[in-house]
Write a protein that holds these residues in place. Structure first.
Motif, PDB file in Angstrom:
ATOM      1  N   TRP A 115       0.749  -1.286   0.121  1.00  0.00           N
ATOM      2  CA  TRP A 115      -0.078  -0.002   0.027  1.00  0.00           C
ATOM      3  C   TRP A 115       0.771   1.188  -0.032  1.00  0.00           C
ATOM      4  O   TRP A 115       0.567   2.223  -0.467  1.00  0.00           O
ATOM      5  N   SER A 116       1.925   1.313   0.427  1.00  0.00           N
ATOM      6  CA  SER A 116       2.965   2.154   0.439  1.00  0.00           C
ATOM      7  C   SER A 116       3.425   2.621  -0.593  1.00  0.00           C
ATOM      8  O   SER A 116       3.578   3.746  -1.124  1.00  0.00           O
ATOM      9  N   MET A 117       3.727   1.359  -1.623  1.00  0.00           N
ATOM     10  CA  MET A 117       4.120   1.623  -2.772  1.00  0.00           C
ATOM     11  C   MET A 117       3.073   1.738  -3.648  1.00  0.00           C
ATOM     12  O   MET A 117       3.469   2.653  -4.597  1.00  0.00           O
ATOM     13  N   ARG A 118       1.878   1.591  -3.613  1.00  0.00           N
ATOM     14  CA  ARG A 118       0.767   1.799  -4.551  1.00  0.00           C
ATOM     15  C   ARG A 118       0.612   3.234  -4.254  1.00  0.00           C
ATOM     16  O   ARG A 118       0.455   4.114  -5.430  1.00  0.00           O
ATOM     17  N   ARG A 119       0.355   3.769  -3.356  1.00  0.00           N
ATOM     18  CA  ARG A 119       0.206   5.177  -2.905  1.00  0.00           C
ATOM     19  C   ARG A 119       1.077   6.229  -3.843  1.00  0.00           C
ATOM     20  O   ARG A 119       0.975   7.239  -4.356  1.00  0.00           O
ATOM     21  N   TYR A 120       2.433   5.794  -3.445  1.00  0.00           N
ATOM     22  CA  TYR A 120       3.717   6.691  -4.036  1.00  0.00           C
ATOM     23  C   TYR A 120       3.638   6.613  -5.698  1.00  0.00           C
ATOM     24  O   TYR A 120       3.658   7.439  -6.321  1.00  0.00           O
ATOM     25  N   LEU A 121       3.537   5.461  -6.075  1.00  0.00           N
ATOM     26  CA  LEU A 121       3.459   5.421  -7.548  1.00  0.00           C
ATOM     27  C   LEU A 121       2.133   5.734  -8.165  1.00  0.00           C
ATOM     28  O   LEU A 121       2.304   6.168  -9.311  1.00  0.00           O
ATOM     29  N   SER A 122       1.052   5.438  -7.475  1.00  0.00           N
ATOM     30  CA  SER A 122      -0.071   6.593  -7.940  1.00  0.00           C
ATOM     31  C   SER A 122      -0.007   7.888  -8.184  1.00  0.00           C
ATOM     32  O   SER A 122      -0.288   8.461  -9.394  1.00  0.00           O
ATOM     33  N   GLU A 123       0.423   8.393  -7.264  1.00  0.00           N
ATOM     34  CA  GLU A 123       0.907   9.943  -7.290  1.00  0.00           C
ATOM     35  C   GLU A 123       1.885  10.160  -8.261  1.00  0.00           C
ATOM     36  O   GLU A 123       1.810  11.057  -9.084  1.00  0.00           O
ATOM     37  N   PHE A 124       3.048   9.425  -8.515  1.00  0.00           N
ATOM     38  CA  PHE A 124       3.966   9.755  -9.382  1.00  0.00           C
ATOM     39  C   PHE A 124       3.776   9.523 -10.691  1.00  0.00           C
ATOM     40  O   PHE A 124       3.907  10.360 -11.707  1.00  0.00           O
ATOM     41  N   ILE A 181      -0.057  -4.867 -10.023  1.00  0.00           N
ATOM     42  CA  ILE A 181       1.409  -5.670 -10.025  1.00  0.00           C
ATOM     43  C   ILE A 181       2.619  -5.056  -9.813  1.00  0.00           C
ATOM     44  O   ILE A 181       3.473  -5.462  -8.897  1.00  0.00           O
ATOM     45  N   ARG A 182       2.732  -3.776 -10.001  1.00  0.00           N
ATOM     46  CA  ARG A 182       4.006  -3.062  -9.921  1.00  0.00           C
ATOM     47  C   ARG A 182       4.493  -2.686  -8.320  1.00  0.00           C
ATOM     48  O   ARG A 182       5.582  -2.786  -8.180  1.00  0.00           O
ATOM     49  N   PRO A 183       3.425  -2.410  -7.642  1.00  0.00           N
ATOM     50  CA  PRO A 183       3.886  -2.272  -6.163  1.00  0.00           C
ATOM     51  C   PRO A 183       4.827  -3.285  -5.600  1.00  0.00           C
ATOM     52  O   PRO A 183       5.609  -3.199  -4.731  1.00  0.00           O
ATOM     53  N   GLN A 184       4.332  -4.653  -6.103  1.00  0.00           N
ATOM     54  CA  GLN A 184       5.118  -5.758  -5.387  1.00  0.00           C
ATOM     55  C   GLN A 184       6.636  -5.895  -5.809  1.00  0.00           C
ATOM     56  O   GLN A 184       7.470  -5.999  -5.321  1.00  0.00           O
ATOM     57  N   LYS A 185       6.502  -5.616  -7.343  1.00  0.00           N
ATOM     58  CA  LYS A 185       7.967  -5.523  -7.955  1.00  0.00           C
ATOM     59  C   LYS A 185       8.718  -4.447  -7.419  1.00  0.00           C
ATOM     60  O   LYS A 185       9.910  -4.736  -6.933  1.00  0.00           O
ATOM     61  N   SER A 186       8.065  -3.165  -7.244  1.00  0.00           N
ATOM     62  CA  SER A 186       9.159  -1.908  -6.979  1.00  0.00           C
ATOM     63  C   SER A 186       9.426  -2.209  -5.537  1.00  0.00           C
ATOM     64  O   SER A 186      10.386  -1.731  -5.081  1.00  0.00           O
TER      65      SER A 186
END
Length: 361
Positions: free
Chosen positions: A50-59, A84-89
């Motif tokens: 969820w931390s990665m998803r929030r960050y990637l969504s904003e970016f 998919i990408r949040p797990q990889k990132s």
């Protein structure tokens, strides 16, 4: 008419005083200061999904970064990529995470740069300058740091995006966030932004020193230095006139001249391709393999577009790109760290800040 009262300065500050010639009951206000706000790309708050998803969504929702129409892009982003990408990132970030401070290396290094510049500028200006940092994506946000500076008495703010070369997806979007933050201030500070410094002699010298120091530590002198810059879609250059490509090449040329090398010893490449369209070439991950196959078995890689080591350098260059080179037969891979908080870099940034404060202090 406004429904809420205007925001007030923080009168609890230690240096808050009653203005000269004001009535005795006038609210105390902080002593006027000049703010220097450093800005970098950003960082997730953690490596979890969820931390990665929030960050990637904003970016990836930033129109400066991905300029596809929202009706076309957002269903793909929210429905497919962010599933998919949040797990990889997150896995990539976990491999470089500063576990002791529970933050990304970019956050740690940016804090160190801020502290070093604060010490240097306070020594020069006697405490009249407040230095802080923000992130374009994630925390601390640009808006929160502008608010903090205004509350603490900054009536002038110099905004400094820490990107040597100009790109709409870096400097322009950082400036956008700064200008939007100013729109929320009832009493706006005077504002300046720092121009790109891709050809600044002191910045080039700091780069050259970092190369010389890295080469001095190698078992054998590298056959070639790869200057790897973050990529952009070619369309941004061809259709939008973005100067990034030209500025990257000029940085490489000036670095070559400062080192006293010829063209056979240094090349320019671009990394971090995303999506199906053509990006600036040659791609670093392919070019390092080609160099190994062509007989340059010992290479060094530097990332002049990054002011601080981050996921694109510590993980992408020092892991993925290294692997590509070694898989193609390369035998010696040297990563030249970003300038980070080295004295030469801090001196260069401090001088650029000093140049931009003229007339204010």
């Amino acid at each position: 008419m406004p429904t809420t009262p205007p925001k007030r300065l923080d009168s609890s500050a230690l240096d808050a005083t009653c203005p000269a010639h004001a009535a005795d009951d006038h609210p105390r206000v902080p002593k006027q200061k000049i703010g220097v706000l450093l800005a970098n790309l950003g960082t997730p708050d953690g490596t979890d999904y969820w931390s990665m998803r929030r960050y990637l969504s904003e970016f990836l929702s930033d129109k400066r970064v991905i300029d596809y129409p929202a009706w076309k892009w957002q269903p793909i982003l929210q429905g497919i990529i962010l599933s998919i990408r949040p797990q990889k990132s997150g896995k990539a970030y976990a491999s470089i995470w500063n576990n002791e401070a529970n933050e990304s290396p970019l956050a740690t290094i940016t804090k160190d740069q801020t502290a070093a510049l604060s010490t240097k500028l306070n020594a020069a200006y006697g405490g009249k300058v407040m230095v802080d940092y923000c992130m374009r994506y994630g925390n601390p946000s640009t808006k929160s740091k502008v608010r903090k500076m205004v509350e603490q008495g900054c009536t002038k703010i110099l905004f400094f995006p820490l990107y040597p070369q100009y790109a709409g997806a870096t400097i322009a979007t950082a400036n956008d966030a700064f200008f939007r933050a100013l729109m929320d201030e009832s009493w706006q500070p005077a504002a300046r932004t720092v121009a790109p410094y891709f050809d600044d002699a002191q910045y080039i010298d700091a780069l050259a020193q970092s190369v010389e120091q890295a080469y001095a530590k190698t078992a054998d002198k590298p056959d070639i230095l790869v200057c790897s810059y973050h990529g952009l879609p070619e369309r941004y250059l061809l259709e939008n006139g973005d100067p990034y490509h030209c500025q990257c090449h000029k940085t490489t040329r000036l670095l070559k001249e400062r080192l006293g090398w010829d063209n056979s010893q240094i090349i320019t490449t671009f990394q971090s391709k995303f999506g199906p369209e053509d990006w600036l070439q040659p791609y670093t991950v392919e070019e390092v393999a080609r160099q190994a196959q062509a007989g340059n078995k010992k290479i060094a890689v530097i990332a002049p577009a990054f002011s601080a080591d981050c996921i694109e350098t510590l993980e992408e260059i020092n892991e993925e790109i290294r692997e590509s080179f070694e898989h193609a037969g390369g035998t010696q891979f040297t990563y030249v760290p970003c300038l980070n908080d080295t004295p030469a870099h801090i001196d260069a940034l401090a001088r650029i800040i000093d140049d931009n404060l003229r007339g204010w202090i």
